[in-house]
Design an enzyme around this catalytic site. Structure first.
Site, PDB file in Angstrom:
ATOM      1  N   GLY A  93       0.822  -1.198   0.000  1.00 24.91           N
ATOM      2  CA  GLY A  93       0.000   0.000   0.000  1.00 24.91           C
ATOM      3  C   GLY A  93       0.857   1.249   0.000  1.00 24.91           C
ATOM      4  O   GLY A  93       2.074   1.194  -0.200  1.00 24.91           O
ATOM      5  N   LYS A  94       0.208   2.395   0.243  1.00 20.30           N
ATOM      6  CA  LYS A  94       0.905   3.671   0.200  1.00 20.30           C
ATOM      7  C   LYS A  94       1.938   3.775   1.317  1.00 20.30           C
ATOM      8  O   LYS A  94       3.050   4.249   1.118  1.00 20.30           O
ATOM      9  CB  LYS A  94      -0.113   4.801   0.312  1.00 20.30           C
ATOM     10  CG  LYS A  94       0.475   6.187   0.127  1.00 20.30           C
ATOM     11  CD  LYS A  94      -0.623   7.240   0.179  1.00 20.30           C
ATOM     12  CE  LYS A  94      -0.056   8.641  -0.025  1.00 20.30           C
ATOM     13  NZ  LYS A  94      -1.108   9.678   0.048  1.00 20.30           N
ATOM     14  N   ALA A 129       2.373   0.990   3.673  1.00 19.12           N
ATOM     15  CA  ALA A 129       2.548  -0.311   4.323  1.00 19.12           C
ATOM     16  C   ALA A 129       2.826  -1.408   3.312  1.00 19.12           C
ATOM     17  O   ALA A 129       2.464  -1.310   2.128  1.00 19.12           O
ATOM     18  CB  ALA A 129       1.293  -0.668   5.131  1.00 19.12           C
ATOM     19  N   ASP A 136     -13.609   2.112   4.620  1.00 19.68           N
ATOM     20  CA  ASP A 136     -13.017   1.552   3.392  1.00 19.68           C
ATOM     21  C   ASP A 136     -13.520   0.134   3.156  1.00 19.68           C
ATOM     22  O   ASP A 136     -12.745  -0.784   2.886  1.00 19.68           O
ATOM     23  CB  ASP A 136     -11.489   1.570   3.481  1.00 19.68           C
ATOM     24  CG  ASP A 136     -10.834   1.529   2.097  1.00 19.68           C
ATOM     25  OD1 ASP A 136     -11.530   1.798   1.095  1.00 19.68           O
ATOM     26  OD2 ASP A 136      -9.639   1.223   2.009  1.00 19.68           O
ATOM     27  N   VAL A 150       2.807  -5.932   3.316  1.00 16.46           N
ATOM     28  CA  VAL A 150       2.399  -7.105   4.091  1.00 16.46           C
ATOM     29  C   VAL A 150       3.172  -8.316   3.597  1.00 16.46           C
ATOM     30  O   VAL A 150       3.192  -8.598   2.399  1.00 16.46           O
ATOM     31  CB  VAL A 150       0.878  -7.356   3.976  1.00 16.46           C
ATOM     32  CG1 VAL A 150       0.458  -8.493   4.894  1.00 16.46           C
ATOM     33  CG2 VAL A 150       0.094  -6.094   4.306  1.00 16.46           C
TER      34      VAL A 150
END
Length: 473
Positions: A46-47, A49, A160, A51
């Protein structure tokens, strides 16, 4: 210990943080590398983060390690990470939400070790060109609403809700669903006036785009969009550009095209109408949504349901790391007012397409409930092919069963069928060498897309798939 004793409000509107005592308990005294073997390649990004899968050295169990930056350029992000920790910790007793296992902190990042869902994202089902049956959607949505109800009982709005943030506990459809990713969730205190541009373009509520106060009702709009997408595979407000999508959402132009909703119940449409309402005060609450008559239509779900308990749940079972393919997470998008916010656009996986068969009886029961049956057709196609072929010229076999007259062809080919009047109907039949009917599909124009209703016969089983493809120019 009550949820309120686990967190406290902060100076940042809508943000929570674990109490100092609770954070002391949550933070591991050992390093991540001492306790876990972590894969180098992220399976989601993500922006702020990434995983990665990790394996607990002591038990061999696999988890998802979410790496959150504490700082990006001049922006301080530790408060955002602590907020997510606080929400996850407060929701530890709800089996409908992904559970938090451990927390690690270094000078540059925080690492959240989370439950790893074996079935991957719900979005992967849609990416495989599959649209679940209405009964399956009702079952999934009830579980999703159970999770949202728990969050709302804490006065936390997720903000979200979308298929990418819903993960499956096993292979669909024999699985449960859990809500994840609370990074942009907000605590809505009494009398709070929180105005932020948050969410994902197709699912964001009108009040977010208009920079009006966010509330728990903001989630319920997203639930309505999610229901529409799961039942049809299409977005109710999707446009050619994000700006057009935002414009459609602001105008709240909701319609139910016949070609998409011919097999969708009126009760489902009524629920969507009561969720996708421009005025947040007029939307159903999560409790009212769970009491909607639509859920009563499906008294016996396809698989056992478990409710969101009030006691601790054990984490998900150990899974093979190969069960979930690499995925990409959210990326920032330009907003309609030109400001850069946290509206995200998630890229889809090109997962390997898998066939999914529905039993004959279930489809016939669903089909018969919504449409008057005028003919009896062979069980081999569950009545699906009969629905398509009944519009075309036919002949009667020695057994008295009507079948469509389709020219016999050699290697797999597509044949256009014609209606009884001789006019081309646009239905295509795909045949194999032996002349057996393999696929019937009908291209239907839906906005800028051509949507294909496809029927595939496989001995005594049939499946229905709806999918979108860009219209060939």
């Amino acid at each position: 210990m009550t949820a309120d004793s686990l967190f406290e409000t902060t100076s940042i509107p809508g943000h929570l943080a674990p109490t100092p005592e609770r954070l002391e308990r949550l933070l591991s005294k050992q390093t991540l590398e001492e306790l876990y073997e972590v894969e180098e390649q992220p399976f989601a990004r993500g922006k702020y983060a990434t995983v990665r899968r990790c394996r607990e050295r002591s038990s061999g169990r696999q988890w998802a390690a979410k790496f959150l930056r504490k700082r990006r350029r001049a922006q301080e992000l530790r408060a955002e990470a602590l907020h997510e920790v606080a929400v996850l910790d407060a929701a530890a007793h709800c089996s409908r939400l992904v559970s938090l296992h451990q927390v690690f902190e270094t000078n540059t990042e925080m690492v959240l070790v989370l439950e790893l869902a074996p079935g991957g994202e719900l979005q992967m089902i849609l990416d495989r060109d599959e649209v679940p049956e209405e009964r399956q959607v009702a079952r999934l949505l009830k579980q999703i609403l159970d999770g949202i109800a728990f969050l709302h009982s804490l006065n936390v709005a997720h903000l979200d809700i979308k298929p990418q943030n819903l993960v499956l506990t096993g292979e669909f459809p024999d699985c449960d669903v859990k809500l994840c990713d609370f990074g942009i969730s907000r605590y809505i205190s009494h009398g709070a006036d929180i105005r932020e541009i948050l969410g994902t373009p197709d699912y964001v509520a009108p009040e977010v785009l208009n920079y009006e106060p966010i509330s728990l009702a903001t989630d319920m709009w997203s639930v309505g969009v999610l229901l529409y997408v799961l039942l049809t595979g299409c977005s109710p407000f999707g446009g050619d550009t994000k700006q057009e999508t935002f414009c459609n959402i602001s105008r709240c132009r909701l319609d139910f095209p016949d070609d998409l909703f011919e097999d969708v119940s009126e009760e489902a449409r009524d629920l969507m109408r009561k969720l996708m309402v421009k005025d947040p005060n007029e939307r159903l609450t999560v409790t009212e949504c769970l009491q909607h008559p639509w859920f009563n239509m499906f008294e016996q779900p396809l698989a056992p349901l478990t409710t969101c308990p009030s006691s601790d749940d054990s984490p998900a079972a150990v899974i093979d790391s190969s069960t979930t393919p690499p995925q990409e997470d959210s990326a920032s998008s330009e907003l309609p007012n030109g400001n850069q916010g946290q509206v995200s656009s998630t890229s889809k996986n090109d997962g390997e397409k898998q066939q999914r068969s529905s039993t004959t009886g279930l489809w016939e029961q669903r089909h018969h409930h919504h449409h008057r049956a005028t003919r009896v057709w062979p069980r081999e196609c569950s009545g699906v092919v009969s629905k398509a072929l009944s519009r075309f010229t036919s002949e009667t076999t020695s057994s008295g069963v009507k079948i469509a007259k389709i020219p016999m062809t050699t290697p797999p080919t597509v044949t256009a069928l014609r209606g009884g009047s001789g006019n081309k109907a646009g239905l295509e039949a795909l045949r194999e060498r032996g002349g057996n009917l393999v696929v019937i599909r009908e291209p239907v124009r839906a906005g800028r897309y051509t949507r294909y209703s496809e029927v595939q016969c496989e001995s005594v089983q049939a499946r229905i798939r709806r999918f979108q493809v860009h219209e060939a120019s």
